[in-house]
Design a protein around this motif. Structure first.
Motif, PDB file in Angstrom:
ATOM      1  N   LYS A 121      -0.272  -1.675  -0.510  1.00 56.39           N
ATOM      2  CA  LYS A 121       0.241  -0.527   0.250  1.00 56.39           C
ATOM      3  C   LYS A 121      -0.357  -0.488   1.661  1.00 56.39           C
ATOM      4  O   LYS A 121       0.339  -0.158   2.628  1.00 56.39           O
ATOM      5  CB  LYS A 121      -0.069   0.774  -0.491  1.00 56.39           C
ATOM      6  N   GLU A 122      -1.632  -0.825   1.768  1.00 58.41           N
ATOM      7  CA  GLU A 122      -2.258  -0.871   3.095  1.00 58.41           C
ATOM      8  C   GLU A 122      -1.622  -1.958   3.959  1.00 58.41           C
ATOM      9  O   GLU A 122      -1.407  -1.768   5.165  1.00 58.41           O
ATOM     10  CB  GLU A 122      -3.761  -1.115   2.956  1.00 58.41           C
ATOM     11  N   ASP A 123      -1.308  -3.097   3.337  1.00 66.99           N
ATOM     12  CA  ASP A 123      -0.665  -4.180   4.087  1.00 66.99           C
ATOM     13  C   ASP A 123       0.758  -3.808   4.493  1.00 66.99           C
ATOM     14  O   ASP A 123       1.233  -4.220   5.562  1.00 66.99           O
ATOM     15  CB  ASP A 123      -0.664  -5.465   3.256  1.00 66.99           C
ATOM     16  N   LEU A 124       1.441  -3.053   3.642  1.00 69.64           N
ATOM     17  CA  LEU A 124       2.770  -2.548   4.022  1.00 69.64           C
ATOM     18  C   LEU A 124       2.671  -1.734   5.311  1.00 69.64           C
ATOM     19  O   LEU A 124       3.452  -1.928   6.259  1.00 69.64           O
ATOM     20  CB  LEU A 124       3.345  -1.671   2.906  1.00 69.64           C
ATOM     21  N   GLU A 125       1.707  -0.838   5.336  1.00 66.49           N
ATOM     22  CA  GLU A 125       1.535   0.046   6.489  1.00 66.49           C
ATOM     23  C   GLU A 125       1.195  -0.755   7.745  1.00 66.49           C
ATOM     24  O   GLU A 125       1.706  -0.464   8.834  1.00 66.49           O
ATOM     25  CB  GLU A 125       0.441   1.064   6.184  1.00 66.49           C
ATOM     26  N   GLU A 126       0.350  -1.775   7.606  1.00 65.59           N
ATOM     27  CA  GLU A 126      -0.016  -2.604   8.755  1.00 65.59           C
ATOM     28  C   GLU A 126       1.176  -3.382   9.298  1.00 65.59           C
ATOM     29  O   GLU A 126       1.199  -3.762  10.472  1.00 65.59           O
ATOM     30  CB  GLU A 126      -1.142  -3.563   8.378  1.00 65.59           C
ATOM     31  N   ASN A 127       2.160  -3.635   8.444  1.00 66.81           N
ATOM     32  CA  ASN A 127       3.372  -4.333   8.876  1.00 66.81           C
ATOM     33  C   ASN A 127       4.473  -3.372   9.322  1.00 66.81           C
ATOM     34  O   ASN A 127       5.620  -3.791   9.526  1.00 66.81           O
ATOM     35  CB  ASN A 127       3.891  -5.220   7.740  1.00 66.81           C
ATOM     36  N   GLY A 128       4.126  -2.103   9.470  1.00 70.88           N
ATOM     37  CA  GLY A 128       5.096  -1.119   9.940  1.00 70.88           C
ATOM     38  C   GLY A 128       6.094  -0.692   8.886  1.00 70.88           C
ATOM     39  O   GLY A 128       7.188  -0.212   9.210  1.00 70.88           O
ATOM     40  N   ILE A 129       5.741  -0.856   7.622  1.00 65.31           N
ATOM     41  CA  ILE A 129       6.618  -0.488   6.505  1.00 65.31           C
ATOM     42  C   ILE A 129       6.037   0.735   5.810  1.00 65.31           C
ATOM     43  O   ILE A 129       4.812   0.856   5.656  1.00 65.31           O
ATOM     44  CB  ILE A 129       6.740  -1.658   5.503  1.00 65.31           C
ATOM     45  N   ASP A 130       6.891   1.629   5.400  1.00 63.49           N
ATOM     46  CA  ASP A 130       6.446   2.839   4.701  1.00 63.49           C
ATOM     47  C   ASP A 130       5.668   2.441   3.448  1.00 63.49           C
ATOM     48  O   ASP A 130       6.197   1.751   2.567  1.00 63.49           O
ATOM     49  CB  ASP A 130       7.664   3.689   4.327  1.00 63.49           C
ATOM     50  N   LYS A 131       4.418   2.865   3.354  1.00 63.61           N
ATOM     51  CA  LYS A 131       3.577   2.484   2.220  1.00 63.61           C
ATOM     52  C   LYS A 131       4.078   3.069   0.902  1.00 63.61           C
ATOM     53  O   LYS A 131       3.683   2.627  -0.177  1.00 63.61           O
ATOM     54  CB  LYS A 131       2.129   2.904   2.468  1.00 63.61           C
ATOM     55  N   LYS A 132       4.972   4.053   0.979  1.00 62.89           N
ATOM     56  CA  LYS A 132       5.517   4.666  -0.238  1.00 62.89           C
ATOM     57  C   LYS A 132       6.840   4.023  -0.662  1.00 62.89           C
ATOM     58  O   LYS A 132       7.478   4.477  -1.614  1.00 62.89           O
ATOM     59  CB  LYS A 132       5.741   6.156  -0.016  1.00 62.89           C
ATOM     60  N   LYS A 133       7.244   2.970   0.033  1.00 58.15           N
ATOM     61  CA  LYS A 133       8.564   2.378  -0.179  1.00 58.15           C
ATOM     62  C   LYS A 133       8.825   2.007  -1.637  1.00 58.15           C
ATOM     63  O   LYS A 133       9.941   2.196  -2.142  1.00 58.15           O
ATOM     64  CB  LYS A 133       8.718   1.139   0.702  1.00 58.15           C
ATOM     65  N   TYR A 134       7.820   1.480  -2.316  1.00 58.47           N
ATOM     66  CA  TYR A 134       8.036   0.992  -3.685  1.00 58.47           C
ATOM     67  C   TYR A 134       7.432   1.918  -4.737  1.00 58.47           C
ATOM     68  O   TYR A 134       7.325   1.530  -5.910  1.00 58.47           O
ATOM     69  CB  TYR A 134       7.444  -0.413  -3.838  1.00 58.47           C
ATOM     70  N   ASN A 135       7.039   3.113  -4.336  1.00 61.02           N
ATOM     71  CA  ASN A 135       6.470   4.052  -5.303  1.00 61.02           C
ATOM     72  C   ASN A 135       7.440   4.288  -6.460  1.00 61.02           C
ATOM     73  O   ASN A 135       8.654   4.421  -6.263  1.00 61.02           O
ATOM     74  CB  ASN A 135       6.149   5.388  -4.631  1.00 61.02           C
ATOM     75  N   GLY A 136       6.903   4.329  -7.659  1.00 63.32           N
ATOM     76  CA  GLY A 136       7.719   4.527  -8.845  1.00 63.32           C
ATOM     77  C   GLY A 136       8.332   3.252  -9.387  1.00 63.32           C
ATOM     78  O   GLY A 136       9.025   3.282 -10.412  1.00 63.32           O
ATOM     79  N   ARG A 137       8.074   2.108  -8.721  1.00 67.15           N
ATOM     80  CA  ARG A 137       8.686   0.842  -9.153  1.00 67.15           C
ATOM     81  C   ARG A 137       7.638  -0.212  -9.543  1.00 67.15           C
ATOM     82  O   ARG A 137       7.989  -1.367  -9.795  1.00 67.15           O
ATOM     83  CB  ARG A 137       9.569   0.293  -8.025  1.00 67.15           C
ATOM     84  N   TYR A 138       6.379   0.187  -9.583  1.00 65.84           N
ATOM     85  CA  TYR A 138       5.323  -0.788  -9.850  1.00 65.84           C
ATOM     86  C   TYR A 138       5.077  -1.041 -11.337  1.00 65.84           C
ATOM     87  O   TYR A 138       4.387  -2.000 -11.688  1.00 65.84           O
ATOM     88  CB  TYR A 138       4.007  -0.338  -9.208  1.00 65.84           C
ATOM     89  N   LYS A 139       5.613  -0.218 -12.200  1.00 69.20           N
ATOM     90  CA  LYS A 139       5.372  -0.393 -13.634  1.00 69.20           C
ATOM     91  C   LYS A 139       5.869  -1.771 -14.084  1.00 69.20           C
ATOM     92  O   LYS A 139       6.992  -2.169 -13.782  1.00 69.20           O
ATOM     93  CB  LYS A 139       6.075   0.707 -14.432  1.00 69.20           C
ATOM     94  N   ASP A 140       5.012  -2.474 -14.802  1.00 63.72           N
ATOM     95  CA  ASP A 140       5.297  -3.822 -15.322  1.00 63.72           C
ATOM     96  C   ASP A 140       5.529  -4.862 -14.222  1.00 63.72           C
ATOM     97  O   ASP A 140       6.110  -5.932 -14.471  1.00 63.72           O
ATOM     98  CB  ASP A 140       6.510  -3.808 -16.267  1.00 63.72           C
ATOM     99  N   ALA A 141       5.075  -4.564 -12.992  1.00 60.16           N
ATOM    100  CA  ALA A 141       5.166  -5.561 -11.914  1.00 60.16           C
ATOM    101  C   ALA A 141       4.244  -6.739 -12.234  1.00 60.16           C
ATOM    102  O   ALA A 141       3.210  -6.594 -12.898  1.00 60.16           O
ATOM    103  CB  ALA A 141       4.778  -4.935 -10.583  1.00 60.16           C
ATOM    104  N   ILE A 142       4.625  -7.912 -11.754  1.00 57.70           N
ATOM    105  CA  ILE A 142       3.839  -9.125 -12.001  1.00 57.70           C
ATOM    106  C   ILE A 142       3.279  -9.652 -10.681  1.00 57.70           C
ATOM    107  O   ILE A 142       4.011  -9.817  -9.702  1.00 57.70           O
ATOM    108  CB  ILE A 142       4.700 -10.214 -12.677  1.00 57.70           C
ATOM    109  N   PHE A 143       1.978  -9.880 -10.681  1.00 57.23           N
ATOM    110  CA  PHE A 143       1.296 -10.477  -9.530  1.00 57.23           C
ATOM    111  C   PHE A 143       1.216 -11.982  -9.796  1.00 57.23           C
ATOM    112  O   PHE A 143       0.612 -12.427 -10.770  1.00 57.23           O
ATOM    113  CB  PHE A 143      -0.090  -9.850  -9.390  1.00 57.23           C
ATOM    114  N   PHE A 144       1.819 -12.765  -8.897  1.00 59.60           N
ATOM    115  CA  PHE A 144       1.984 -14.207  -9.114  1.00 59.60           C
ATOM    116  C   PHE A 144       1.535 -14.971  -7.871  1.00 59.60           C
ATOM    117  O   PHE A 144       1.829 -14.567  -6.742  1.00 59.60           O
ATOM    118  CB  PHE A 144       3.466 -14.500  -9.391  1.00 59.60           C
ATOM    119  N   GLU A 145       0.815 -16.063  -8.081  1.00 59.64           N
ATOM    120  CA  GLU A 145       0.414 -16.937  -6.974  1.00 59.64           C
ATOM    121  C   GLU A 145       1.019 -18.320  -7.167  1.00 59.64           C
ATOM    122  O   GLU A 145       1.042 -18.851  -8.282  1.00 59.64           O
ATOM    123  CB  GLU A 145      -1.111 -17.055  -6.887  1.00 59.64           C
ATOM    124  N   LEU A 146       1.493 -18.898  -6.070  1.00 63.22           N
ATOM    125  CA  LEU A 146       2.088 -20.233  -6.099  1.00 63.22           C
ATOM    126  C   LEU A 146       1.343 -21.142  -5.124  1.00 63.22           C
ATOM    127  O   LEU A 146       1.220 -20.822  -3.938  1.00 63.22           O
ATOM    128  CB  LEU A 146       3.570 -20.169  -5.711  1.00 63.22           C
TER     129      LEU A 146
END
Length: 436
Positions: free
Chosen positions: A360-385
């Protein structure tokens, strides 16, 4: 009368042959030797010495009347011969030999080398046995020794230049080596990997002045050598054994479902764990060959929360894979020969609370509303490639929302999958939605 005369002729002829051999002896082919011994790191010195063949005295180049010490002619002859002659140490195919060691030295000294390296800290009998056998392994020892040459640090600048001067020419050998023995030595035509040259130069230098004598002598070679063996072959093994011995029940349960490729108890602060000051945790890498060799699970758990993490990753493994089966990033990873995908799991979820807040902090630093994805994080997957192509490497972090949204959180590298080049204009934590 002829017999004594013939004897004299033979004697004189023999002397001429001997003189001729001495004249052709490369170790005798010098008039003066200049030595530059300098350092430009955290402290500075610039020593310049000379040795003249006529008197074999080491003097300062600036003050030739100031005698430092008398030089053993055998040392000079051996040094000149070693630099002039091509020998078996010109290459670095057998690093231990270049450092004056061999397999017998490893066998005879492995136990003492390990004891000296671990002095002052506790070890187990298990890791002691593994370490000693590893040090004795000639192939692994050579691999470790091969790293102890050249210049790799940016704040350490030793310099040694040895110039052998005669009537016809000057042959110079120089080294910027930062490790014990300062290999390699460089001449106009070749590189020389022979610690004997370093030891000879060290013996020529004075004892008291600030100089590179200790480094040339290889005094700290054993410590550097075992340190390299430890970091390359033993550190992960010791960390694994420490974690296994501390949490045997967790390991027994996880081994039924996974191959545990790495484990470590560590105080850590990262984007998904520990906050500002860090917290103690058990960090593990788990693999399941029935899924793919290109996929691993990276788990973090507080040492008092192991039961929750253990049960949840075992229980949720299939659900995670089912959620990813149609994911284009995941599918690309499965079919890529040089890719490694990492599914993160912290306590009982993939995208931890700490990671979500960092995002969320990185969203804000990129000029994106930090609340943009609120309510959609449930069961989100953090993945590295991570992908390797020839000598280049690409690394990316992703957040996969359950509704199918693909968010490229971080990008580092000059390529990513099959995206066009203009896609890489922005690097770092870019927080970019990707449509595939």
């Amino acid at each position: 009368m002829r017999k004594p005369f013939l004897t004299i002729l033979i004697f004189l002829f023999g002397i001429q042959i001997l003189i001729g051999q001495n004249n052709n002896d490369p170790s005798n082919d010098w008039d003066k030797i200049l030595i530059t011994d300098a350092y430009g790191g955290w402290s500075n010195f610039d020593n310049k010495f000379q040795i003249k063949k006529q008197d074999l005295l080491l003097t300062s180049l600036e003050k030739p009347d100031s005698i430092i010490k008398r030089i053993d002619p055998k040392l000079v002859s051996e040094l000149v011969k070693s630099i002039r002659n091509t020998n078996d140490y010109a290459t670095f195919k057998n690093p231990l030999i270049s450092f004056g060691r061999d397999s017998l030295w490893l066998i005879n000294n492995a136990e003492n080398l390990w004891k000296e390296y671990t002095k002052g800290r506790k070890t187990t009998k298990e890791i002691d046995a593994i370490a000693i056998n590893t040090i004795k392994d000639y192939k692994k020892a050579n691999h470790a020794a091969s790293s102890l040459e050249g210049s790799h640090s940016t704040d350490d600048y030793p310099v040694i230049i040895v110039s052998i001067i005669n009537e016809k020419d000057t042959l110079s050998a120089y080294s910027f080596g930062q490790y014990p023995y300062m290999l390699p030595w460089n001449t106009k035509k070749r590189r020389i990997y022979d610690s004997k040259i370093s030891e000879l130069v060290a013996q020529l230098l004075p004892d008291k002045l600030p100089n590179n004598k200790e480094r040339l002598s290889g005094i700290n070679f054993n410590t550097s050598f075992v340190k390299e063996i430890y970091s390359t072959f033993l550190a992960d093994k010791e960390n694994f054994l420490e974690a296994r011995n501390a949490f045997p029940g967790t390991f027994r349960s996880l081994k039924k479902e996974f191959e545990i490729s790495k484990a470590e108890i560590v105080d850590m602060s990262s984007i998904e764990w520990g906050g500002l000051v860090g917290r103690r945790c058990l960090e593990m890498l788990l693999k399941d060959s029935t899924i793919s060799k290109n996929i691993q699970f990276y788990t973090i758990s507080g040492v008092n929360e192991l039961l929750t993490t253990k049960r949840s990753i075992i229980r949720r493994k299939k659900d995670l894979i089912n959620l990813l089966n149609e994911n284009p990033i995941y599918k690309y990873t499965l079919n890529c020969g040089n890719c490694l995908g990492e599914i993160h799991w912290v306590k009982s979820k993939s995208l931890s609370t700490e990671a979500k807040n960092e995002f969320k902090e990185d969203l804000e630093e990129n000029g994106i509303d930090k609340k943009k994805y609120n309510g959609r994080y449930k069961d989100a997957i953090f993945f590295e490639l991570t992908e390797n192509r020839e000598s280049e490497r690409s690394f990316s972090r992703w957040i996969f929302l359950k509704d199918g949204t693909l968010i490229l959180w971080q990008l580092r590298g000059n390529y990513l999958m099959n995206f066009p080049k203009d896609f890489f204009a922005n690097q770092g934590y870019i927080c970019k939605e990707v449509m595939l």
